[in-house]
Design an enzyme around this catalytic site. Structure first.
Site, mmCIF file in Angstrom:
data_model
loop_
_atom_site.group_PDB
_atom_site.id
_atom_site.type_symbol
_atom_site.label_atom_id
_atom_site.label_comp_id
_atom_site.label_asym_id
_atom_site.label_seq_id
_atom_site.Cartn_x
_atom_site.Cartn_y
_atom_site.Cartn_z
ATOM 1 N N LYS A 95 36.359 46.736 43.111
ATOM 2 C CA LYS A 95 37.496 47.335 43.835
ATOM 3 C C LYS A 95 38.084 48.484 43.014
ATOM 4 O O LYS A 95 38.434 49.535 43.550
ATOM 5 C CB LYS A 95 38.582 46.291 44.124
ATOM 6 C CG LYS A 95 38.281 45.376 45.280
ATOM 7 C CD LYS A 95 38.377 46.136 46.587
ATOM 8 C CE LYS A 95 38.531 45.210 47.765
ATOM 9 N NZ LYS A 95 38.696 45.931 49.011
ATOM 10 N N TYR A 140 34.653 41.145 41.593
ATOM 11 C CA TYR A 140 35.370 41.611 42.787
ATOM 12 C C TYR A 140 36.411 42.666 42.407
ATOM 13 O O TYR A 140 36.441 43.762 42.972
ATOM 14 C CB TYR A 140 36.036 40.427 43.492
ATOM 15 C CG TYR A 140 36.929 40.833 44.639
ATOM 16 C CD1 TYR A 140 36.374 41.251 45.849
ATOM 17 C CD2 TYR A 140 38.305 40.817 44.514
ATOM 18 C CE1 TYR A 140 37.184 41.634 46.901
ATOM 19 C CE2 TYR A 140 39.125 41.194 45.571
ATOM 20 C CZ TYR A 140 38.565 41.601 46.755
ATOM 21 O OH TYR A 140 39.366 41.987 47.794
#
Length: 152
Positions: free
Chosen positions: A112, A108
């Site tokens: 990002k 994640y």
């Protein structure tokens, strides 16, 4: 389950075209996460992530190469007609391995970070604000009051 992937060059091209078409856009606001700074402690000054920057070592992160690796791995798994469960497991493990290799704690935060790098590369003259909240809480109304997809 169908897996879809488009070449990173298409994303770059489409983004550039959209930015030109929608000329009334005055600012791009991107919501990221504070965790793109890695797992440091203490006061962490805000700084822009630059294309190729990794959290550890002198390694250079090539987002295009990462995209190719994902595409090739997925294509190989699909050509062998692996099970959906094995494809998910393998792709999840690959993402985690790549994230840790470059110094991010999980996929994640890794994605990002790459997203911020791509925005910096593609923004041209468009002003960009990147928000990096430390906590995302539940919804106010939609889809239902108090809904949250996940919690770290």
């Amino acid at each position: 389950m169908m897996f879809h992937s488009i070449p990173i060059q298409w994303v770059s091209c489409i983004s550039s075209i959209l930015l030109r078409i929608v000329k009334k856009i005055q600012l791009l606001l991107h919501v990221s996460t504070a965790y793109v700074s890695g797992e440091k402690t203490g006061l962490i000054p805000e700084k822009q992530l630059h294309m190729g920057e990794a959290m550890i070592g002198a390694q250079k992160l090539d987002t295009d190469a990462e995209k190719r690796l994902i595409d090739e791995t997925l294509e190989d798994l699909m050509s062998r007609q692996d099970s959906e469960d094995n494809i998910k497991k393998t792709m999840r493990e690959l993402g985690q391995q790549r994230a840790v290799q470059y110094g991010w704690p999980n996929v994640y935060v890794f994605t990002k970070s790459m997203g911020e790098m791509l925005i910096g590369r593609l923004k041209e003259n468009l002003p960009v604000v990147i928000l990096r909240p430390t906590v995302i809480t539940s919804t106010y109304k939609e889809p239902v009051p108090g809904w949250i997809a996940g919690l770290r």
